[in-house]
Design a protein around this motif. Structure first.
Motif, mmCIF file in Angstrom:
data_model
loop_
_atom_site.group_PDB
_atom_site.id
_atom_site.type_symbol
_atom_site.label_atom_id
_atom_site.label_comp_id
_atom_site.label_asym_id
_atom_site.label_seq_id
_atom_site.Cartn_x
_atom_site.Cartn_y
_atom_site.Cartn_z
ATOM 1 N N SER A 183 0.843 -1.198 0.000
ATOM 2 C CA SER A 183 0.000 0.000 0.000
ATOM 3 C C SER A 183 0.881 1.251 0.000
ATOM 4 N N LEU A 184 0.320 2.345 -0.503
ATOM 5 C CA LEU A 184 1.072 3.598 -0.603
ATOM 6 C C LEU A 184 0.230 4.764 -0.092
ATOM 7 N N PRO A 185 0.886 5.757 0.504
ATOM 8 C CA PRO A 185 0.156 6.931 1.001
ATOM 9 C C PRO A 185 -0.091 7.954 -0.115
ATOM 10 N N VAL A 186 -1.212 8.657 -0.011
ATOM 11 C CA VAL A 186 -1.472 9.801 -0.900
ATOM 12 C C VAL A 186 -1.913 10.954 0.002
ATOM 13 N N LEU A 187 -1.273 12.093 -0.128
ATOM 14 C CA LEU A 187 -1.534 13.202 0.797
ATOM 15 C C LEU A 187 -2.926 13.787 0.598
ATOM 16 N N ASN A 188 -3.648 13.917 1.700
ATOM 17 C CA ASN A 188 -4.955 14.559 1.741
ATOM 18 C C ASN A 188 -4.748 16.086 1.663
ATOM 19 N N ALA A 189 -5.282 16.699 0.603
ATOM 20 C CA ALA A 189 -5.045 18.132 0.368
ATOM 21 C C ALA A 189 -5.594 18.983 1.513
ATOM 22 N N LYS A 190 -6.694 18.534 2.110
ATOM 23 C CA LYS A 190 -7.298 19.295 3.198
ATOM 24 C C LYS A 190 -6.380 19.308 4.426
ATOM 25 N N ALA A 191 -5.737 18.175 4.673
ATOM 26 C CA ALA A 191 -4.822 18.102 5.819
ATOM 27 C C ALA A 191 -3.666 19.081 5.626
ATOM 28 N N LEU A 192 -3.170 19.146 4.407
ATOM 29 C CA LEU A 192 -2.088 20.089 4.105
ATOM 30 C C LEU A 192 -2.570 21.519 4.358
ATOM 31 N N GLU A 193 -3.765 21.819 3.866
ATOM 32 C CA GLU A 193 -4.326 23.166 4.048
ATOM 33 C C GLU A 193 -4.454 23.493 5.537
ATOM 34 N N TYR A 194 -4.986 22.555 6.305
ATOM 35 C CA TYR A 194 -5.182 22.820 7.735
ATOM 36 C C TYR A 194 -3.852 22.987 8.461
ATOM 37 N N ALA A 195 -2.855 22.216 8.062
ATOM 38 C CA ALA A 195 -1.547 22.337 8.717
ATOM 39 C C ALA A 195 -0.955 23.715 8.421
ATOM 40 N N VAL A 196 -1.063 24.142 7.171
ATOM 41 C CA VAL A 196 -0.535 25.458 6.812
ATOM 42 C C VAL A 196 -1.324 26.546 7.549
ATOM 43 N N LYS A 197 -2.646 26.367 7.633
ATOM 44 C CA LYS A 197 -3.451 27.371 8.334
ATOM 45 C C LYS A 197 -3.086 27.435 9.816
ATOM 46 N N THR A 198 -2.735 26.283 10.392
ATOM 47 C CA THR A 198 -2.262 26.284 11.781
ATOM 48 C C THR A 198 -1.026 27.161 11.893
ATOM 49 N N GLY A 199 -0.104 26.963 10.958
ATOM 50 C CA GLY A 199 1.111 27.774 10.952
ATOM 51 C C GLY A 199 0.811 29.251 10.765
ATOM 52 N N LEU A 200 -0.091 29.544 9.844
ATOM 53 C CA LEU A 200 -0.436 30.950 9.600
ATOM 54 C C LEU A 200 -1.065 31.577 10.849
ATOM 55 N N ALA A 201 -1.911 30.803 11.524
ATOM 56 C CA ALA A 201 -2.567 31.314 12.731
ATOM 57 C C ALA A 201 -1.543 31.564 13.837
ATOM 58 N N LEU A 202 -0.387 30.882 13.734
ATOM 59 C CA LEU A 202 0.667 31.060 14.734
ATOM 60 C C LEU A 202 1.786 31.946 14.196
ATOM 61 N N ASN A 203 1.440 32.764 13.208
ATOM 62 C CA ASN A 203 2.361 33.775 12.674
ATOM 63 C C ASN A 203 3.661 33.176 12.128
ATOM 64 N N CYS A 204 3.551 31.977 11.536
ATOM 65 C CA CYS A 204 4.751 31.311 11.028
ATOM 66 C C CYS A 204 5.054 31.723 9.589
ATOM 67 N N GLU A 205 6.314 31.502 9.209
ATOM 68 C CA GLU A 205 6.680 31.538 7.798
ATOM 69 C C GLU A 205 6.312 30.176 7.214
ATOM 70 N N ILE A 206 5.732 30.175 6.025
ATOM 71 C CA ILE A 206 5.334 28.914 5.393
ATOM 72 C C ILE A 206 6.372 28.554 4.335
ATOM 73 N N ALA A 207 6.833 27.302 4.389
ATOM 74 C CA ALA A 207 7.877 26.873 3.454
ATOM 75 C C ALA A 207 7.296 26.690 2.057
ATOM 76 N N SER A 208 7.979 27.233 1.057
ATOM 77 C CA SER A 208 7.513 27.022 -0.318
ATOM 78 C C SER A 208 7.881 25.608 -0.768
#
Lengths: 489, 485
Positions: A53-78
């Motif tokens: 079996s292989l993993p495929v990234l859930n786009a929503k999880a990525l969005e929520y993780a980035v939003k967590t960072g944004l809410a904590l005033n983080c720099e987001i990695a490109s």
């Protein structure tokens, strides 16, 4: 153990927090998330780590993780990537956790808190995305001494963000306040429902002490197994005191992981066998790197809802509330939403605030319920307050009605009607009742006239008794005073 | 004509004309299997009834869509035992998965089934695809149909031997460092390792995830083109699979090489190369040159570091990929009074020596304090090797070289000397490190009558071009002999 961090010692704390993200499906497969469920029913070859079996990234999880960072005033990695963290444990079906090592999604953020009247900025080192493990149920106290262990993989693969702070926290209380504010931030950001009792927010702490003024950090210990905000504060108070006592006695602090025993109120060192793991991180070859455009990041930033600090400030300004009210009303997003919806529909926001902070919170606490677990709606509160304002019911009656509304969700007006609670505000009718009350209580009338203002209470009581509490109290007061003046001998 | 003497292309024509059915094919192939499998031992699981049932089911599904005049299917495919197949065990030739029946089909298998094809049986391999001879199977070795005292190559030795012996028309293999091409060369059949990401890895039990790729093993290049078309394409379940359109590979089957630039990497013709192998490859290249291709020497200067880099990267990934076999959830379970003992006993008795060797190598390479010196340096070498190929493909369209420095060696000859075994893959490993497609085509027999493989390597997604060159070569070479069994 008493906390003995007198002026001579400085406590240094850094936290590592795991928060489950509120996506509908898991981070690398399409299995449903959600607490509970029959064991091993929300699983598939991917989250069970079956061969091939292989993993495929859930786009929503990525969005929520980035939003967590944004809410904590983080720099987001490109540019970011996933890594494998390798270790053996039965609740980890692949024997590695897909996590992020050297290129996390978010870095260099901060969160402002206010503890003991002091505003402080706590640095956020990093926020990264990873997968949750399954759950082990040991027949004994741990996997090593249990005759058997049951495994439930429903939780395996739920998206998780790990948030790591700088060692900026200076007291156990600050640690608790930070966690409370962090909980609000992720909740307001809409990325998690952060229920510590369900394990969707977990916290480990690194703590050390040093003589005040020392530039070098002391040796730290890592404290685990703290299952509530209060436990975090208690555990760190204990651990700080333990370290200080050790150093004072001329000993040295050993770098180790320590378990908080909530019942005993102590931290205990874990066996060295369970420590010093080498996780052998390396890039996860089954996933491609995450590349985020500035436009995407900006869009997510724009989508971010109002966060607690901004909302506190706005509630105070827009509704003319004291800072104290604004702080309590933003304890959770649901509460703030409830207040605002009601306050927008009622001309006296402070009155709404008083009812939300008073009766509503009191009943929620008494019944140990969340706001969304009761039928009461903001419009119901507005209906009730309108009745009070219009003199239809008294404040005391309103509290009774509120309690019923809280449980049934029925509109205030229908409760008032059904229970016959409408207040008597008819001046003519009340004047007659006042006259009778005075006639029936000549002693009280006499006392009042002799200057004992307290005697008025007895007369009010008599009116209320006759009207079974439904008389408009302000009106009764005025009419009584008028009658007492008029009838002066 | 017996079914086992037909090519896949011929069988496809007969299916299309309605002159043959899937069940005929299963019967025909099992008849052949009954005759020769005792000698070759290419399979780990054979089940005539199951294969027949699958063929009947697929046939019914096709009759149901009779109105659709599309090409008929129904080819029973031999599947390497590290590709998940519902209903069939998938053991990876390892004791640790001796009883594992996956609850799902690999994407390639699902795709074949959707097109009406079925599973013929599961083929033998080196345990977890680690090896070059199929002697590291936990169950039994497979023999080379050309000489039963010799190995078929590995790790897809069962697949290559089955096709060579006429037990299958088309077999799936997997190639991490040469595991399709080497056995294809040793067994005198055609093997293609596609571009990394061209064929879905979903359901391929991972050895080294960044190198693994599934590909077809067939008797001819035309068969290979047909089979590749069945299995290639993007898969949303594999994040590393490529989105590029899949062409009809059969349109490349033209015997045309005029103007083609063929590069001979000088590092692949150096020390250790068997003179007979060199002669056969040079002759093949000469035949292409006679057809109008331009031949020039090129250099891939970092080739000498490829094997070392491979034996760090592949074991590193393997040490992690194979960690899940702990006896807790499925497969072989050892004994122990606590979890650590259970783990140890399961893995001690469940894995063979070569697998353990690579798990230890990989664990070491990833360990704190060694990671930079080993794993990270290996990744740097990998980048240099990729750049070598990129530079070469500025000058030439394809590279031609031997698939392996020698012909098939004897059973047992290299099992005690891992380094000798690893050297079999010296010409195939760089291709995996660079993620490129490469085709192995038989190009002659040595004086002992053992097949030799010509390897054609192209830039990413140049499978069509490789098939064209392979086909053009085959046309000039003429029909390749069959082993006598």
């Amino acid at each position: 153990m008493e906390v003995e961090n007198g002026p001579g010692w400085e406590i240094v704390i850094g936290l590592e927090i795991h928060v489950e993200l509120l996506t509908r499906s898991k981070v690398f497969c399409s299995c449903a998330t959600g607490f509970g469920g029959e064991p091993n029913t929300r699983v598939c070859p991917v989250c069970l780590g079956l061969p091939g079996s292989l993993p495929v990234l859930n786009a929503k999880a990525l969005e929520y993780a980035v939003k967590t960072g944004l809410a904590l005033n983080c720099e987001i990695a490109s540019f970011s990537k996933f890594d494998r963290k390798n270790y053996f444990y039965p609740d980890l079906p692949k024997a590695y956790q897909i996590s992020q090592y050297d290129l996390p999604l978010c870095r260099h953020g901060y969160l402002e808190i206010e503890a003991g009247g002091v505003r402080r900025r706590i640095g956020i080192t990093r926020v990264h995305l990873e997968e949750e493990t399954g759950k082990s149920l040991h027949a004994g106290t741990s996997i090593v001494d249990s005759p058997f262990t049951l495994l439930d993989y429903n939780r395996a693969g739920i998206p998780l963000v790990e948030i790591v702070t700088e060692p900026d926290i200076r007291s156990p209380e600050e640690a608790r306040v930070f966690l409370e504010e962090l909980k609000r931030v992720v909740e307001f950001a809409g990325v998690s429902d952060v229920k510590m009792e369900e394990g969707s927010l977990r916290c480990d702490a690194n703590i050390s002490v040093r003589p005040r003024g020392a530039s070098r950090l002391g040796t730290k210990t890592e404290v685990k197994n703290m299952n509530s905000f209060r436990a975090v504060q208690r555990a760190l108070e204990y651990e700080a005191a333990r370290q200080i006592a050790t150093l004072r006695a001329g000993g040295r602090v050993v770098q180790e992981t320590r378990h908080w025993d909530d019942a005993a109120g102590v931290t205990r060192g874990m066996r060295s066998k369970e420590q010093a793991q080498d996780y052998r991180y390396f890039p996860e070859p089954d996933l491609v790197p995450i590349v985020l455009s500035p436009e995407q990041i900006e869009q997510w930033r724009r989508e971010l809802p109002e966060l607690p600090a901004a909302r506190r400030e706005r509630l105070a300004r827009e509704y003319g509330l004291p800072a104290y009210d604004a702080a309590i009303l933003t304890a959770s997003k649901k509460l703030a939403d409830f207040f605002e919806e009601a306050a927008r529909a009622f001309p006296d926001p402070k009155m709404v605030s008083n009812w939300v902070m008073g009766e509503l919170l009191r009943l929620l606490k008494a019944e140990n319920k969340e706001l969304d677990q009761v039928p009461l709606q903001p419009s119901d509160l507005v209906g009730l307050l309108s009745l009070v304002r219009d003199g239809v019911i008294s404040g005391a009656t309103a509290k009774e009605v509120f309690e019923e509304m809280f449980h049934t969700g029925d509109p205030a007006a229908s409760i008032v009607d059904r229970r016959g609670l409408r207040q008597i505000s008819d001046e003519g009718a009340l004047r007659e009742i006042v006259r009778r009350a005075m006639a029936a209580n000549p002693d009280a009338v006499q006392s009042y006239r002799q200057g004992k203002e307290k005697a008025l209470g007895a007369l009010v009581g008599a009116v209320m008794k006759e009207t079974r509490g439904k008389a408009n109290p302000q009106l009764v007061n005025r009419l009584l005073l008028e009658a007492l003046r008029e009838a002066k001998p | 004509m017996e079914i086992h003497e037909l090519t896949l292309t011929e069988v496809q024509d007969l299916l299309d004309r309605g002159e043959l059915s899937g069940t005929d094919l299963v019967e025909g192939l099992y008849t052949r299997i009954d005759a020769v499998e005792d000698k070759v031992q290419a399979f780990l699981e054979l089940d005539r009834e199951r294969a027949l049932a699958e063929a009947k089911e697929a046939g019914k599904a096709q009759i149901a869509r009779e109105a659709d005049p599309g090409p008929r299917a129904g080819v029973p495919v031999a599947v390497k035992d590290n590709v998940c197949t519902m209903g069939w065990k998938t053991t990876c030739a390892s004791r640790i998965l001796f009883n594992f029946r996956p609850p799902y089909d690999a994407t390639v298998v699902a795709r074949l089934r959707q097109q009406g094809h079925t599973v013929l049986g599961k083929t033998n391999m080196d345990e977890f695809a680690m090896g070059s001879s199929t002697e590291h199977s936990a169950f039994h070795p497979t023999r080379n149909p050309w000489d039963l005292t010799r190995v078929p190559g590995g790790s897809s030795g069962g697949s290559a031997a089955a096709v060579a012996a006429g037990e299958a028309l088309f077999a799936l293999g997997s190639d991490t460092g040469g595991s399709i091409r080497l056995p294809a060369a040793f067994c005198g059949v055609v093997g293609l390792k596609p571009t990394y990401g061209r064929v879905s890895r979903y359901g391929l039990v991972a050895y080294a995830s960044s190198l693994d790729q599934i590909g077809p093993i067939t008797r001819t290049v035309a068969d290979c083109a047909l089979a590749l078309g069945w299995i290639a394409g993007h898969d949303p379940l594999d994040s590393t699979s490529l989105a590029a359109e899949v062409p009809d590979y059969r349109t490349f089957l033209r015997p045309e090489v005029r103007g083609l630039r063929i590069g001979l990497p000088k590092e692949y013709f150096g020390e250790g190369l068997d003179p007979e192998v060199r002669g056969a490859v040079e002759k093949a290249v000469q035949q292409l040159e006679e057809g109008g291709a331009a031949v020039l020497e090129v250099s891939l200067p970092h080739t000498e570091y490829a094997l070392a880099a491979y034996y760090l990267i592949a074991p590193a990934e393997a040490s992690s990929n194979l960690a899940r076999y702990d006896g807790v959830r499925y497969g072989f379970r050892g004994e122990g009074s606590d979890i650590v003992e259970l783990y140890s006993d399961t893995r001690r008795r469940g894995f063979g020596d070569e697998v353990k060797r690579r798990i230890m190598l990989g664990t070491y390479a990833l360990s704190a304090g060694y990671y930079d010196a080993y794993y990270l340096n290996a990744l740097r070498v990998r980048t240099l090797i990729r750049r070598d190929f990129e530079a070469a493909f500025q000058k030439v369209d394809v590279l031609a070289c031997p698939t392996s420095p020698t012909v098939a060696f004897r059973l047992g000859e290299r099992t005690d000397d891992p380094m000798q075994m690893y050297l079999s893959d010296i010409y195939t490993v760089p291709v995996n490190l660079a993620g490129l497609p490469a085709l192995s085509v038989p190009c002659g027999l040595n004086h002992e009558g053992l097949p030799i493989g010509l390897q054609l390597i192209g830039p990413p997604l140049s499978e069509g071009r490789l098939l064209q060159v392979g086909y053009a070569y085959e046309e000039r070479r003429g029909p390749f002999p069959r082993p006598q069994l």
